[in-house]
Design a protein around this motif. Structure first.
Motif, PDB file in Angstrom:
ATOM      1  N   PRO A  95     -16.431 -13.285   0.218  1.00 42.92           N
ATOM      2  CA  PRO A  95     -15.256 -13.750   0.269  1.00 42.92           C
ATOM      3  C   PRO A  95     -14.057 -12.398   0.093  1.00 42.92           C
ATOM      4  O   PRO A  95     -13.141 -12.535   0.177  1.00 42.92           O
ATOM      5  CB  PRO A  95     -14.900 -14.491  -1.070  1.00 42.92           C
ATOM      6  CG  PRO A  95     -16.071 -14.192  -1.832  1.00 42.92           C
ATOM      7  CD  PRO A  95     -17.310 -14.028  -1.180  1.00 42.92           C
ATOM      8  N   PHE A  96     -14.852 -11.420  -0.298  1.00 38.80           N
ATOM      9  CA  PHE A  96     -14.211  -9.979  -0.734  1.00 38.80           C
ATOM     10  C   PHE A  96     -14.324  -9.216   0.702  1.00 38.80           C
ATOM     11  O   PHE A  96     -15.322  -8.822   0.906  1.00 38.80           O
ATOM     12  CB  PHE A  96     -14.749  -9.494  -2.141  1.00 38.80           C
ATOM     13  CG  PHE A  96     -14.736 -10.345  -3.145  1.00 38.80           C
ATOM     14  CD1 PHE A  96     -13.364 -10.913  -3.267  1.00 38.80           C
ATOM     15  CD2 PHE A  96     -15.568 -10.564  -3.834  1.00 38.80           C
ATOM     16  CE1 PHE A  96     -13.419 -12.089  -4.287  1.00 38.80           C
ATOM     17  CE2 PHE A  96     -15.711 -11.740  -5.076  1.00 38.80           C
ATOM     18  CZ  PHE A  96     -14.648 -12.196  -5.287  1.00 38.80           C
ATOM     19  N   GLY A  97     -13.102  -8.500   1.019  1.00 36.67           N
ATOM     20  CA  GLY A  97     -13.090  -7.851   2.088  1.00 36.67           C
ATOM     21  C   GLY A  97     -13.074  -6.253   1.795  1.00 36.67           C
ATOM     22  O   GLY A  97     -12.915  -5.857   0.840  1.00 36.67           O
ATOM     23  N   GLY A  98     -13.704  -5.452   2.732  1.00 40.09           N
ATOM     24  CA  GLY A  98     -13.762  -4.257   2.720  1.00 40.09           C
ATOM     25  C   GLY A  98     -12.386  -3.445   2.287  1.00 40.09           C
ATOM     26  O   GLY A  98     -11.238  -3.807   2.915  1.00 40.09           O
ATOM     27  N   LYS A  99     -12.272  -2.521   1.523  1.00 39.27           N
ATOM     28  CA  LYS A  99     -10.775  -2.019   0.830  1.00 39.27           C
ATOM     29  C   LYS A  99     -10.208  -1.238   2.245  1.00 39.27           C
ATOM     30  O   LYS A  99     -10.842  -0.611   3.062  1.00 39.27           O
ATOM     31  CB  LYS A  99     -11.354  -1.054  -0.148  1.00 39.27           C
ATOM     32  CG  LYS A  99     -11.669  -1.337  -1.506  1.00 39.27           C
ATOM     33  CD  LYS A  99     -11.731  -0.268  -2.427  1.00 39.27           C
ATOM     34  CE  LYS A  99     -11.895  -0.654  -3.907  1.00 39.27           C
ATOM     35  NZ  LYS A  99     -11.090  -1.834  -4.522  1.00 39.27           N
ATOM     36  N   ASP A 100      -8.717  -1.767   2.119  1.00 37.02           N
ATOM     37  CA  ASP A 100      -7.966  -0.853   3.171  1.00 37.02           C
ATOM     38  C   ASP A 100      -6.603  -0.968   2.620  1.00 37.02           C
ATOM     39  O   ASP A 100      -6.349  -1.059   1.363  1.00 37.02           O
ATOM     40  CB  ASP A 100      -8.063  -1.446   4.576  1.00 37.02           C
ATOM     41  CG  ASP A 100      -7.796  -3.197   4.441  1.00 37.02           C
ATOM     42  OD1 ASP A 100      -7.221  -3.481   3.544  1.00 37.02           O
ATOM     43  OD2 ASP A 100      -7.927  -3.608   5.576  1.00 37.02           O
ATOM     44  N   TYR A 101      -5.655  -0.957   3.443  1.00 40.05           N
ATOM     45  CA  TYR A 101      -4.238  -0.660   2.867  1.00 40.05           C
ATOM     46  C   TYR A 101      -3.859  -2.011   2.227  1.00 40.05           C
ATOM     47  O   TYR A 101      -2.719  -2.274   1.759  1.00 40.05           O
ATOM     48  CB  TYR A 101      -3.353  -0.593   3.914  1.00 40.05           C
ATOM     49  CG  TYR A 101      -3.887  -0.795   5.459  1.00 40.05           C
ATOM     50  CD1 TYR A 101      -4.411  -0.031   6.161  1.00 40.05           C
ATOM     51  CD2 TYR A 101      -3.787  -2.363   5.893  1.00 40.05           C
ATOM     52  CE1 TYR A 101      -4.765  -0.275   7.544  1.00 40.05           C
ATOM     53  CE2 TYR A 101      -4.231  -2.616   7.169  1.00 40.05           C
ATOM     54  CZ  TYR A 101      -4.866  -1.772   7.818  1.00 40.05           C
ATOM     55  OH  TYR A 101      -5.288  -2.334   9.239  1.00 40.05           O
ATOM     56  N   PHE A 102      -4.410  -3.129   2.112  1.00 44.88           N
ATOM     57  CA  PHE A 102      -3.993  -4.432   1.494  1.00 44.88           C
ATOM     58  C   PHE A 102      -4.479  -4.420   0.131  1.00 44.88           C
ATOM     59  O   PHE A 102      -4.419  -5.498  -0.602  1.00 44.88           O
ATOM     60  CB  PHE A 102      -4.869  -5.637   2.338  1.00 44.88           C
ATOM     61  CG  PHE A 102      -4.022  -5.860   3.465  1.00 44.88           C
ATOM     62  CD1 PHE A 102      -2.651  -6.587   3.573  1.00 44.88           C
ATOM     63  CD2 PHE A 102      -4.389  -5.633   4.636  1.00 44.88           C
ATOM     64  CE1 PHE A 102      -1.940  -6.920   4.583  1.00 44.88           C
ATOM     65  CE2 PHE A 102      -3.776  -5.832   5.940  1.00 44.88           C
ATOM     66  CZ  PHE A 102      -2.388  -6.447   5.806  1.00 44.88           C
ATOM     67  N   GLU A 103      -5.021  -3.347  -0.395  1.00 42.89           N
ATOM     68  CA  GLU A 103      -5.327  -3.308  -1.864  1.00 42.89           C
ATOM     69  C   GLU A 103      -4.163  -3.436  -2.928  1.00 42.89           C
ATOM     70  O   GLU A 103      -4.225  -3.837  -3.943  1.00 42.89           O
ATOM     71  CB  GLU A 103      -6.008  -2.261  -2.314  1.00 42.89           C
ATOM     72  CG  GLU A 103      -6.958  -2.257  -3.430  1.00 42.89           C
ATOM     73  CD  GLU A 103      -7.884  -1.014  -3.854  1.00 42.89           C
ATOM     74  OE1 GLU A 103      -8.351  -1.057  -5.027  1.00 42.89           O
ATOM     75  OE2 GLU A 103      -7.793   0.084  -3.212  1.00 42.89           O
ATOM     76  N   SER A 104      -3.057  -3.358  -2.077  1.00 42.80           N
ATOM     77  CA  SER A 104      -1.737  -3.288  -2.892  1.00 42.80           C
ATOM     78  C   SER A 104      -1.473  -4.910  -3.207  1.00 42.80           C
ATOM     79  O   SER A 104      -0.378  -5.260  -3.618  1.00 42.80           O
ATOM     80  CB  SER A 104      -0.747  -2.682  -2.059  1.00 42.80           C
ATOM     81  OG  SER A 104      -0.498  -3.100  -0.662  1.00 42.80           O
ATOM     82  N   SER A 105      -2.202  -5.786  -2.336  1.00 43.22           N
ATOM     83  CA  SER A 105      -1.913  -7.217  -2.567  1.00 43.22           C
ATOM     84  C   SER A 105      -2.190  -7.592  -4.013  1.00 43.22           C
ATOM     85  O   SER A 105      -3.160  -7.331  -4.746  1.00 43.22           O
ATOM     86  CB  SER A 105      -2.924  -8.129  -1.722  1.00 43.22           C
ATOM     87  OG  SER A 105      -2.734  -7.781  -0.419  1.00 43.22           O
TER      88      SER A 105
END
Length: 269
Positions: free
Chosen positions: A72-82
């Protein structure tokens, strides 16, 4: 053959009987991040359900197909600000995939296919699948659902409408969500993507780029700097359950064809 589709639902005895060298296992994975203020954060749910639908359709053709538990957890990218989002490092995701491959391979389960719902997972998938081909002869295809969908939307909606509806927080995922789990979406919060975002005085041209002198330059920015609503470059109000149904049918057909023609017969070198 058991009616159970998900490996998690098998008893250990059923697993011993069913998960043999002929079994195909689908590995769904996605993310938990901002999909637009109107949509549930867990796009992994769509990947999991899509894998289940592929498995069911493949079973109808007599193929022995199961689905593994979703990552369920994706690889880190620019959406870590979510806000509330959970992502994992590239190294961690690689390790998880590597361990999953090793466990299945140990038991002679080598006919695998990844059903992916997150772009940030692609580098880890590429690294692990290539390594396992080199060291063990496994040839594991990965179907990136939303990348495939972008190619299908113009056929379903027409080029003009598809261009307006396609983008983060819009199609394909919003339409697929309206098809699979409409009660989890908030249509009252849907609105076109905001425009005019700037960073360091430069126009934001993507989730990881700005425009300078007519060129797109990669820069270290985060999704919230590109859009405060999680929607970018599209209008989610154009999404519909009908589009989601049509996309799901096309994606399942492609997935089943790949399973039938290549994965089930064996893609090992």
């Amino acid at each position: 053959m058991t009616d159970k589709i998900r490996i998690a639902h098998l008893t250990s005895q059923e697993a011993r009987e069913e998960l043999d060298a002929d079994a195909v296992v689908l590995l769904p994975m996605g993310s938990l991040e901002d999909q637009g203020i109107h949509a549930p954060m867990g796009d992994y749910m769509a990947a999991e359900l899509m894998a289940d639908e592929m498995a069911k359709a493949a079973r109808a053709e007599g193929l022995k197909v199961f689905t593994a538990p979703v990552i369920p957890f994706g690889g880190k990218d620019y959406f870590e600000s979510s806000h509330g989002g959970i992502s994992i490092s590239h190294a961690t995701l690689v390790a998880i995939l590597d361990d999953m491959f090793a466990c299945l391979d140990r038991h002679g389960i080598r006919k695998l296919m990844i059903v992916n719902g997150h772009g940030g997972n692609v580098p880890a998938i590429t690294e692990v699948t290539l390594r396992w081909r080199q060291k063990a002869g496994l040839f594991v295809p990965s179907m990136y659902l939303w990348k495939v969908s972008y190619g299908l939307l113009p056929e379903i909606l027409g080029k003009e409408t598809a261009a307006k509806s396609s983008g983060h927080g819009g199609d394909p995922l919003t339409s697929v969500g309206l098809h699979f789990y409409p009660d989890l979406l908030r249509p009252d919060l849907m609105r076109p993507a905001p425009t005019g975002a700037r960073v360091k005085g430069m126009e934001v041209s993507g989730f990881s780029s700005v425009r300078y002198a007519g060129a797109d330059i990669q820069v270290p920015i985060e999704a919230l700097e590109a859009t405060e609503t999680g929607v970018y470059g599209c209008d989610p109000q154009l999404a519909s359950a009908e589009t989601g149904k049509a996309l799901t049918e096309r994606l399942v057909a492609i997935g089943v064809g790949l399973i039938r023609d290549h994965v089930a017969p064996g893609l090992s070198d």
